[in-house]
Design an enzyme around this catalytic site. Structure first.
Site, PDB file in Angstrom:
ATOM      1  N   ARG A 243       6.562  13.280  11.138  1.00  0.00           N
ATOM      2  CA  ARG A 243       5.414  12.536  11.656  1.00  0.00           C
ATOM      3  C   ARG A 243       5.859  11.295  12.427  1.00  0.00           C
ATOM      4  O   ARG A 243       5.126  10.805  13.283  1.00  0.00           O
ATOM      5  CB  ARG A 243       4.455  12.140  10.533  1.00  0.00           C
TER       6      ARG A 243
ATOM      7  N   LYS B  64      -4.986  19.728   1.104  1.00  0.00           N
ATOM      8  CA  LYS B  64      -4.014  18.695   1.482  1.00  0.00           C
ATOM      9  C   LYS B  64      -2.760  18.898   0.651  1.00  0.00           C
ATOM     10  O   LYS B  64      -2.723  18.592  -0.541  1.00  0.00           O
ATOM     11  CB  LYS B  64      -4.575  17.290   1.284  1.00  0.00           C
TER      12      LYS B  64
ATOM     13  N   ASP C 270      -9.561  21.708   4.485  1.00  0.00           N
ATOM     14  CA  ASP C 270      -8.184  22.177   4.320  1.00  0.00           C
ATOM     15  C   ASP C 270      -7.615  21.651   3.011  1.00  0.00           C
ATOM     16  O   ASP C 270      -7.907  20.515   2.614  1.00  0.00           O
ATOM     17  CB  ASP C 270      -7.283  21.656   5.447  1.00  0.00           C
TER      18      ASP C 270
ATOM     19  N   ARG D  23       4.804  16.068   6.653  1.00  0.00           N
ATOM     20  CA  ARG D  23       4.184  16.484   7.916  1.00  0.00           C
ATOM     21  C   ARG D  23       5.284  16.972   8.858  1.00  0.00           C
ATOM     22  O   ARG D  23       6.338  16.325   9.010  1.00  0.00           O
ATOM     23  CB  ARG D  23       3.464  15.276   8.541  1.00  0.00           C
TER      24      ARG D  23
ATOM     25  N   LYS E   9      -9.384  12.369   4.622  1.00  0.00           N
ATOM     26  CA  LYS E   9      -8.667  12.868   3.443  1.00  0.00           C
ATOM     27  C   LYS E   9      -9.316  12.339   2.174  1.00  0.00           C
ATOM     28  O   LYS E   9      -9.803  11.206   2.131  1.00  0.00           O
ATOM     29  CB  LYS E   9      -7.188  12.486   3.488  1.00  0.00           C
TER      30      LYS E   9
ATOM     31  N   ARG F 136      -6.606   7.607  14.469  1.00  0.00           N
ATOM     32  CA  ARG F 136      -7.116   7.771  13.113  1.00  0.00           C
ATOM     33  C   ARG F 136      -8.633   7.594  13.182  1.00  0.00           C
ATOM     34  O   ARG F 136      -9.150   6.490  13.089  1.00  0.00           O
ATOM     35  CB  ARG F 136      -6.491   6.744  12.177  1.00  0.00           C
TER      36      ARG F 136
ATOM     37  N   GLU G 271       2.643  21.221   7.514  1.00  0.00           N
ATOM     38  CA  GLU G 271       3.382  20.582   6.430  1.00  0.00           C
ATOM     39  C   GLU G 271       4.436  21.556   5.913  1.00  0.00           C
ATOM     40  O   GLU G 271       4.306  22.781   6.076  1.00  0.00           O
ATOM     41  CB  GLU G 271       2.446  20.202   5.273  1.00  0.00           C
TER      42      GLU G 271
ATOM     43  N   PHE H  51      -1.677  23.968  10.036  1.00  0.00           N
ATOM     44  CA  PHE H  51      -3.129  23.786  10.073  1.00  0.00           C
ATOM     45  C   PHE H  51      -3.672  23.531  11.472  1.00  0.00           C
ATOM     46  O   PHE H  51      -4.883  23.436  11.656  1.00  0.00           O
ATOM     47  CB  PHE H  51      -3.574  22.655   9.137  1.00  0.00           C
TER      48      PHE H  51
END
Length: 510
Positions: A231, A211, A209, A216, A378, A372, A260, A300
């Protein structure tokens, strides 16, 4: 339960280094709370107030009455007093708030006053973060810790989870699911230094994707009701009407989207992040959209669609449903890659378009709420870290009168505190200097005329050239040539990068 017992538990947890011992102390306190005290009591043990906004600032906590000799306050009485303070408004509100605050502190012992000051100031550093308290809730309620953690991530409300676990047990926890309109903690990504390292974590084929250089957003729609969250789960619905309109126009009944939003220039390229961020800032109590360019949403992920939860479905299933439900204009740029060369090409194209980099994702992974992991990685074109400002120095010369040099800290997951990594004033424009001077005056807890110590709440994104050993700082490392990229008003301090992540970057070559 006496509020003094909560204060004693907090002090004991602060003095204890072992995780298991902390959990047992917290669990014992949770067991002793009455059912109607659980919401407030669990919040206090986590270092929070049940009421998110009270109108009580640092200045209000400076001139306090003498402490009471005997403990009489209960958890319920403290919660009721703070609730009354939180709703004070209108003419004479400052005087009324001072009166109520004085009455509360006047009834508190010295130990209780210390805890109250820390709770009002957001300064309770006892190592009882949400994850630790989740384990304590499981211990106290004798339910699986996995059930508590999932319920916490889905509901986003530690107080609700504590009440549910301790009054109704594991079966009731299992009933906590995604609710359209209630934000849930978003899935997060690891970082990699390059595309090759990211693909090693996700495997191939992988989904890449773009970024985006935006904020967010999580958008919930039920019929015509639309809510937009950041977020950090702040409600910014009234500040982004263009996002609301875009989602309300979709041919669906109920939907929960992850994505986003960003401001674009006339060429369709991202405008400076600060312009995007200012539209979503909730500080100061304002609810109307602030001046500035409109935000364009891009999505996304799809977490819920017309009565069906998709959290546990593989990414490829969620993303296919997303592509069916939304027009292409609302989708983040995405492609499948099977090699490092294809991934590198996608990365180069994202940078050429003015974006931050890419997100490389494992297509078989579920949506791991609040985690995470290695399923999302990323990649940016430089070393960057999201750090927390611990203090700021007054400037001199042309910067006299402005708060300038930032003291930067990484999060220490073992203690719940922060480890200083160094200072920087690089990258600060006059506009940022003006903004941060006002911001850090709001967060100030001490000013010796040279250094202003602040509550560790403001996250800043820092670019740097490498990590070097340094005996000057407690973590033993410092950043080389650190400079400010932007402030992250969309990110809470609890999500700042850790000292372990800093050390994992390693020393620069040569």
């Amino acid at each position: 339960m006496l509020f003094l017992d909560v204060a004693a538990t907090s002090a004991a947890v602060t003095a204890t280094s072992g995780r298991k011992a902390k959990i047992e102390l917290l669990a014992d306190a949770l067991r002793r709370l009455d059912p109607d005290e659980l919401a407030a009591g669990s919040a206090y043990l986590a270092g929070e107030l049940r009421q998110r906004q009270t109108g009580v600032g640092y200045a209000s906590l400076r001139d306090l009455p003498a402490p009471a000799a005997d403990a009489t306050l209960t958890v319920g009485a403290v919660d009721a007093a703070i609730a009354e303070i939180a709703v004070v408004a209108g003419t004479g509100s400052q005087a009324r708030r001072r009166q109520l605050l004085g009455a509360l502190f006047g009834a508190a012992t010295a130990d209780e006053q210390r805890l109250l000051v820390a709770l009002f100031g957001g300064e309770l550093r006892q190592g009882a973060q949400a994850g630790l308290l989740a384990d304590a809730i499981a211990r106290a309620a004798e339910v699986p810790v996995t059930a508590v953690r999932r319920a916490l991530l889905l509901s986003g409300d530690l107080k609700h989870v504590a009440v549910t676990a301790l009054t109704r047990g594991a079966a009731a926890l299992a009933e906590i699911s995604l609710r359209v309109g209630t934000p849930l903690t978003p899935m997060l990504a690891q970082s990699a230094t390059d595309v090759s390292a990211a693909l090693l974590a996700t495997g191939t084929p992988a989904t890449v994707d773009v970024k985006l250089d935006g904020i967010r957003i999580q958008v919930h729609r039920s019929d015509d009701d639309v809510a937009v969250f950041t977020r950090s789960l702040d409600d910014i619905t009234t500040r982004v009407p263009e996002v609301v309109a875009a989602v309300r126009a979709l041919p669906v009944r109920d939907i929960v989207l992850d994505g986003e939003a960003m401001a674009l220039d006339d060429r369709g390229r991202p405008r400076p992040f600060q312009e995007t961020s200012s539209r979503a800032m909730t500080r100061g109590g304002g609810t109307a959209p602030s001046a500035g360019p409109a935000l364009t949403p891009y999505f996304f992920d799809l977490l819920h669609l017309d009565g069906t939860d998709l959290l546990d479905e593989p990414g490829r299933v969620r993303w296919a449903a997303l592509a069916d439900a939304l027009p292409a204009a609302l989708l983040v740029g995405r492609r499948t890659v099977t090699s490092e060369e294809e991934g590198a090409a996608a990365f180069a194209e994202a940078l050429a378009a003015g974006q931050e980099g890419v997100m490389i994702k494992a297509p078989e992974a579920p949506y791991d709420v609040g985690r995470r992991g290695s399923a999302w990685v990323k990649v940016k074109p430089r070393h960057t870290l999201d750090l927390v400002v611990l203090a700021v120095e007054w400037g001199h010369g042309r910067r006299r009168g402005w708060l300038s040099n930032l003291h930067l800290g990484a999060r220490d997951p073992r203690t719940g505190g922060f480890v200083m990594l160094g200072k920087t004033f690089k990258g600060l424009t006059d506009e940022l200097l003006r903004w941060q001077t006002e911001r850090f005056k709001e967060l100030a807890v001490d000013d010796n005329g040279w250094v202003v110590t602040v509550r560790p709440e403001q996250v800043v994104e820092i670019a740097f050239d490498g990590v070097q050993t340094s005996p000057r700082y407690p973590g033993g490392v410092a950043l080389r040539f650190a400079r400010v990229l932007r402030y992250r008003d969309d990110k809470p301090a609890a999500e700042a990068d850790t000292i372990d992540m800093v050390k994992a970057i390693g020393m620069p070559a040569g």
